[in-house]
Design an enzyme around this catalytic site. Sequence first.
Site, PDB file in Angstrom:
ATOM      1  N   ASP A 118      -2.940  -3.955   1.172  1.00 29.46           N
ATOM      2  CA  ASP A 118      -3.525  -5.114   3.336  1.00 29.46           C
ATOM      3  C   ASP A 118      -2.431  -6.162   4.063  1.00 29.46           C
ATOM      4  OD1 ASP A 118      -6.215  -3.446   2.342  1.00 29.46           O
ATOM      5  OD2 ASP A 118      -7.435  -4.796   2.103  1.00 29.46           O
TER       6      ASP A 118
ATOM      7  N   HIS B   2      -4.313  -1.898  -4.284  1.00 26.62           N
ATOM      8  CA  HIS B   2      -5.772  -1.121  -4.327  1.00 26.62           C
ATOM      9  C   HIS B   2      -5.733   0.523  -3.981  1.00 26.62           C
ATOM     10  CE1 HIS B   2      -6.120  -3.437  -0.675  1.00 26.62           C
ATOM     11  NE2 HIS B   2      -7.239  -2.537  -0.103  1.00 26.62           N
TER      12      HIS B   2
ATOM     13  N   ARG C 240     -19.351   6.661  -1.145  1.00 28.43           N
ATOM     14  CA  ARG C 240     -19.295   5.581  -1.039  1.00 28.43           C
ATOM     15  C   ARG C 240     -19.143   4.703  -0.185  1.00 28.43           C
ATOM     16  NH1 ARG C 240     -14.814   1.227  -2.104  1.00 28.43           N
ATOM     17  NH2 ARG C 240     -15.292   0.239  -3.097  1.00 28.43           N
TER      18      ARG C 240
ATOM     19  N   HIS D  32      -1.846   1.082  -1.887  1.00 27.32           N
ATOM     20  CA  HIS D  32      -1.801   0.494  -0.681  1.00 27.32           C
ATOM     21  C   HIS D  32      -2.375  -1.282  -0.703  1.00 27.32           C
ATOM     22  CE1 HIS D  32      -5.765   0.764   0.715  1.00 27.32           C
ATOM     23  NE2 HIS D  32      -6.006  -0.728   1.352  1.00 27.32           N
TER      24      HIS D  32
END
Length: 307
Positions: free
Chosen positions: A181, A236, A246, A179
């Site tokens: 941002d 990203h 993570r 996607h």
Amino acid sequence: MVIISKPAIEQFSYIRNKQPAAALLPPLIPIVDLSKPDSKHQIIKACEEFGFFKVINHGVPMEFISKLESEATNFFSLPLCEKEKAGQPKPYGYGNKMIGPNGDVGWVEYLLLMTNQDPNIATQNPESFRVALNNYMAAVKKMACEILEMVADGLKIQPRNVLNVVQSLKANVIGFGEHTDPQIISVLRSNNTSGLQISLRDGSWISVPPDHHSFFINVGDSLQVMTNGRFKSVKHRVVANSVKSRLSMIYFCGPPLSEKIVPLPSLMRGDQPSLYKEFTWFEYKTSAYTSRLADNRLMHFEKIAAS
Ligand SMILES: O=C(O)CCC(=O)C(=O)O
Ligand SMILES: [Fe+2]
């Protein structure tokens, strides 16, 4: 703040499997040393070429980072029923697996917080969470404003064009599909676990080596529009890491709801046409809410696509 944790749900394993491999010998991700006098030029170049860069000597105290990370880790290790007391992410609150209302799923848990509101979350010590959040936010905001001022200076535009921002914070655990941002910039920081990948202009993907001492900046859709495409919002994704959890914390600088987003006239070169129609952040958010994560959400606002 987004926290991405260890994969717990087998049916989401396809998220890992279907990702095409990232390039083995990727170009180096630009690194901007904020203490250097030429950092504004490096920022402009990185925003043009990658829509993404790493920031070192950022001035955010490591103790603020570690404290919020540990508070977030504590939150995500609470039983589900406790985490759900933060409310559903509509738009702020706790969510897992579902990303947005349109069927996107991820190997993810997240906590999305509006930064000027007290977090209503059920940790053992809410006061300690609040202090950690406020310290982190104040320090990251200072850095983000410094970066945005350099962007304005480098582009020779009025700082108010980019500095009038509303902030929010997300903590993510684990995997997230591709996607861009929507905001102006996002300031991303993660623990020392790999997974983040960015797409280059040629469409290939590269892995971003983790660095828990540094921050990473994403150009968002709004800045792409303001610069009439000179800066590109970076696509990203986060590929789940099956060995280690993570945890990422993302600080979003977005425009106020009524803010008009339009290519800035002073940035239009010669007789270059405006690529986008004017819209408000509210209109963009409303439109984005009906889209899928990987959709090109700017498509509805592109002039060429509309004609
Ligand atoms: O967790 C990350 O590093 C990125 C997550 C992300 O891209 C997002 O929440 O918008
Ligand atoms: Fe993102």
